[in-house]
Motif scaffolding. Structure first.
Motif, PDB file in Angstrom:
ATOM      1  N   GLU A  28       0.760  -1.050  -0.048  1.00 47.37           N
ATOM      2  CA  GLU A  28      -0.097  -0.403   0.453  1.00 47.37           C
ATOM      3  C   GLU A  28       0.789   0.954  -0.132  1.00 47.37           C
ATOM      4  N   THR A  29       1.904   0.994   0.735  1.00 53.39           N
ATOM      5  CA  THR A  29       3.238   2.273   0.798  1.00 53.39           C
ATOM      6  C   THR A  29       3.528   2.413  -0.191  1.00 53.39           C
ATOM      7  N   LEU A  30       3.969   1.480  -0.943  1.00 52.15           N
ATOM      8  CA  LEU A  30       4.751   1.722  -2.079  1.00 52.15           C
ATOM      9  C   LEU A  30       4.013   1.748  -3.108  1.00 52.15           C
ATOM     10  N   LEU A  31       2.868   1.523  -3.673  1.00 53.18           N
ATOM     11  CA  LEU A  31       2.447   1.519  -4.416  1.00 53.18           C
ATOM     12  C   LEU A  31       1.001   1.945  -4.878  1.00 53.18           C
ATOM     13  N   ASN A  32       0.501   1.808  -4.073  1.00 51.61           N
ATOM     14  CA  ASN A  32      -0.354   3.254  -3.821  1.00 51.61           C
ATOM     15  C   ASN A  32      -1.087   4.497  -2.881  1.00 51.61           C
ATOM     16  N   LYS A  33       0.011   5.063  -3.149  1.00 49.58           N
ATOM     17  CA  LYS A  33       1.073   6.372  -2.282  1.00 49.58           C
ATOM     18  C   LYS A  33       0.259   6.393  -0.715  1.00 49.58           C
ATOM     19  N   GLY A  34      -0.020   4.887   0.261  1.00 48.09           N
ATOM     20  CA  GLY A  34       0.461   4.975   1.305  1.00 48.09           C
ATOM     21  C   GLY A  34      -1.275   5.408   1.727  1.00 48.09           C
ATOM     22  N   GLU A  35      -2.228   5.049   0.582  1.00 47.16           N
ATOM     23  CA  GLU A  35      -3.267   5.116   0.493  1.00 47.16           C
ATOM     24  C   GLU A  35      -3.701   3.371   0.942  1.00 47.16           C
ATOM     25  N   GLU A  36      -5.374   2.961   0.754  1.00 46.18           N
ATOM     26  CA  GLU A  36      -5.857   2.092   1.556  1.00 46.18           C
ATOM     27  C   GLU A  36      -5.896   1.149   0.609  1.00 46.18           C
ATOM     28  N   ALA A  37      -5.863  -0.642  -0.129  1.00 43.88           N
ATOM     29  CA  ALA A  37      -6.281  -1.015  -1.018  1.00 43.88           C
ATOM     30  C   ALA A  37      -7.782  -0.322  -1.307  1.00 43.88           C
ATOM     31  N   PRO A  38      -7.734  -0.713  -2.741  1.00 49.66           N
ATOM     32  CA  PRO A  38      -9.031  -0.253  -3.393  1.00 49.66           C
ATOM     33  C   PRO A  38     -10.452  -1.225  -3.166  1.00 49.66           C
ATOM     34  N   TRP A  39     -10.022  -1.935  -2.330  1.00 52.27           N
ATOM     35  CA  TRP A  39     -11.044  -3.156  -2.143  1.00 52.27           C
ATOM     36  C   TRP A  39     -12.935  -2.808  -2.873  1.00 52.27           C
ATOM     37  N   GLN A  66      -8.962  -8.303   6.523  1.00 51.50           N
ATOM     38  CA  GLN A  66      -8.979  -7.647   8.197  1.00 51.50           C
ATOM     39  C   GLN A  66      -8.657  -6.016   7.631  1.00 51.50           C
ATOM     40  N   SER A  67      -8.157  -5.891   6.105  1.00 50.28           N
ATOM     41  CA  SER A  67      -8.279  -4.921   5.595  1.00 50.28           C
ATOM     42  C   SER A  67      -9.373  -4.705   5.061  1.00 50.28           C
ATOM     43  N   PHE A  68      -9.475  -4.879   4.072  1.00 50.84           N
ATOM     44  CA  PHE A  68     -11.623  -5.223   3.823  1.00 50.84           C
ATOM     45  C   PHE A  68     -12.152  -4.647   4.603  1.00 50.84           C
ATOM     46  N   PHE A  69     -12.097  -5.605   5.768  1.00 52.17           N
ATOM     47  CA  PHE A  69     -13.083  -4.609   6.662  1.00 52.17           C
ATOM     48  C   PHE A  69     -13.265  -3.306   7.126  1.00 52.17           C
ATOM     49  N   ASP A  70     -12.427  -3.000   7.943  1.00 51.33           N
ATOM     50  CA  ASP A  70     -11.459  -1.640   8.246  1.00 51.33           C
ATOM     51  C   ASP A  70     -11.794  -0.200   6.521  1.00 51.33           C
ATOM     52  N   TYR A  71     -11.851  -1.551   5.853  1.00 50.92           N
ATOM     53  CA  TYR A  71     -11.918  -0.329   4.876  1.00 50.92           C
ATOM     54  C   TYR A  71     -13.595   0.120   4.650  1.00 50.92           C
ATOM     55  N   ARG A  72     -14.353  -0.782   4.791  1.00 55.50           N
ATOM     56  CA  ARG A  72     -15.550  -0.723   4.672  1.00 55.50           C
ATOM     57  C   ARG A  72     -16.008  -0.547   5.635  1.00 55.50           C
ATOM     58  N   THR A  73     -15.701  -0.164   7.068  1.00 56.79           N
ATOM     59  CA  THR A  73     -16.509  -0.099   8.185  1.00 56.79           C
ATOM     60  C   THR A  73     -16.094   1.879   8.256  1.00 56.79           C
ATOM     61  N   ARG A  74     -15.048   1.844   7.708  1.00 62.91           N
ATOM     62  CA  ARG A  74     -14.676   3.461   7.802  1.00 62.91           C
ATOM     63  C   ARG A  74     -15.527   3.879   6.431  1.00 62.91           C
ATOM     64  N   ARG A 135     -12.453  -6.182  19.072  1.00 65.38           N
ATOM     65  CA  ARG A 135     -11.746  -5.544  17.788  1.00 65.38           C
ATOM     66  C   ARG A 135     -13.005  -4.832  17.657  1.00 65.38           C
ATOM     67  N   ALA A 136     -14.145  -5.986  16.851  1.00 71.60           N
ATOM     68  CA  ALA A 136     -15.594  -5.483  16.324  1.00 71.60           C
ATOM     69  C   ALA A 136     -16.119  -4.588  17.061  1.00 71.60           C
ATOM     70  N   HIS A 137     -16.319  -5.163  18.677  1.00 75.75           N
ATOM     71  CA  HIS A 137     -16.954  -4.994  19.929  1.00 75.75           C
ATOM     72  C   HIS A 137     -16.231  -3.124  19.911  1.00 75.75           C
ATOM     73  N   CYS A 138     -15.016  -3.068  20.028  1.00 79.62           N
ATOM     74  CA  CYS A 138     -13.945  -1.559  20.130  1.00 79.62           C
ATOM     75  C   CYS A 138     -14.188  -0.700  19.704  1.00 79.62           C
ATOM     76  N   GLN A 139     -14.872  -1.190  18.046  1.00 81.24           N
ATOM     77  CA  GLN A 139     -14.942  -0.212  17.100  1.00 81.24           C
ATOM     78  C   GLN A 139     -16.284   0.572  17.134  1.00 81.24           C
ATOM     79  N   ALA A 140     -17.153  -1.055  17.408  1.00 83.24           N
ATOM     80  CA  ALA A 140     -18.593  -0.837  17.223  1.00 83.24           C
ATOM     81  C   ALA A 140     -18.754   0.557  18.510  1.00 83.24           C
TER      82      ALA A 140
END
Length: 286
Positions: A28-39, A66-74, A135-140
């Motif tokens: 993500e850092t090197l190939l996507n300019k530090g942005e999250e993967a485009p899920w 986990q990267s996918f679900f973080d992306y979706r919840t944000r 993790r999910a409980h703390c996020q919610a």
């Protein structure tokens, strides 16, 4: 047909040291300019993962759920709101994993990546049941931490087992369960709390690999159903590489009869990474 993890590493071993490379954040850092993967865009995901694989040439392809679900919840506050509707521990994770749009989108990405990289073992990585429930409980609930018992972890494993059935038609080789260092199962009784997930994986002939994390807790677990990342996989022993400090450091590792598990930091220098991987991959000279 999915590629068997043990067989693939064993087949690579006579030619060179097999490398299992965790490089998601680095990519993500090197190939996507530090942005999250485009899920949300399957084509862009396939392109990003393909570019990363061309760079590091891992012998195991790992998809970070986990990267996918973080992306979706944000990006979907309504999903987080639904997860927070009840205070009961476990409700947030159960709601998250039951969300059909999430399941459909991740399934599409996983299926496309399995098809594109059909010569490699493809592993779906996620937090372990105990970690993910907390993790999910703390996020919610917007909390810093919460205590999750091993009995709670068994409930989480049931939710995850149901979720994993969504990928029955994907050519996955297995699942990786990520633990926080020092917080994974320390004995067979604790590991048994993950049995619902293990049973589903066994039904689909998927390997289950437990990642204890960097410097993870020593364990007395011995299981014919679970592999431990950095330990034996089939006939090969495991070597963990966390510091890519150059050719000299990597060449000092005892790699004979082993595979290497390599964690590449997000801020690693590309030149140093390539040099280190070339050294690790080279055949062992007796």
């Amino acid at each position: 047909m999915a590629v068997d993890l043990k067989d693939h590493l064993a087949a690579v071993s006579p030619r060179q040291t097999p490398l299992w490379i965790d490089a998601w954040n680095y990519g993500e850092t090197l190939l996507n300019k530090g942005e999250e993967a485009p899920w949300d865009d399957v084509g862009q995901m396939v392109s990003l993962v393909g570019k990363l694989q061309n760079l590091v040439a891992s012998d195991v392809l790992v998809i970070e759920a986990q990267s996918f679900f973080d992306y979706r919840t944000r990006r979907h506050p309504e999903l987080l709101a639904a997860m927070a509707e009840k205070r009961r521990l476990g409700y947030a994770l159960r709601t998250l994993l039951a969300d059909q749009p999430c399941r459909d989108q991740l399934h599409e990405c996983v299926g496309a990546l399995c098809d594109t990289h059909n010569g490699l073992p493809v592993m779906l990585a996620m937090s372990s049941p105990r970690q993910w429930m907390g993790r999910a409980h703390c996020q919610a609930r917007v909390l810093g931490s919460v205590e999750v018992s091993w009995e709670d972890a068994e409930s989480a494993s049931m939710y995850m087992a149901d979720f994993l059935r969504s990928f029955a038609d994907c050519e996955l080789s297995g699942v990786v369960l990520r633990e926080s260092p020092g917080d994974g199962p320390g004995n067979a009784s604790e590991l048994a709390r993950y049995q619902p997930l293990i049973n589903v994986s066994r039904h689909y002939q998927w390997s289950v690999v437990l990642d204890k994390g960097e410097g993870g807790r020593e364990t007395d677990c011995h299981s014919d159903e679970v592999l431990f990342l950095g330990s034996h996989i089939g006939a090969l022993s495991g070597v963990c590489v966390t510091e890519l400090g150059g050719q000299g450091q990597c060449s000092d590792l005892d790699r004979e009869g082993a595979y290497c598990h390599v964690r590449i930091p997000a801020d690693a220098k590309p030149e140093a990474v390539l040099d280190a991987l070339d050294t690790l991959r080279s055949p062992v000279v007796n």
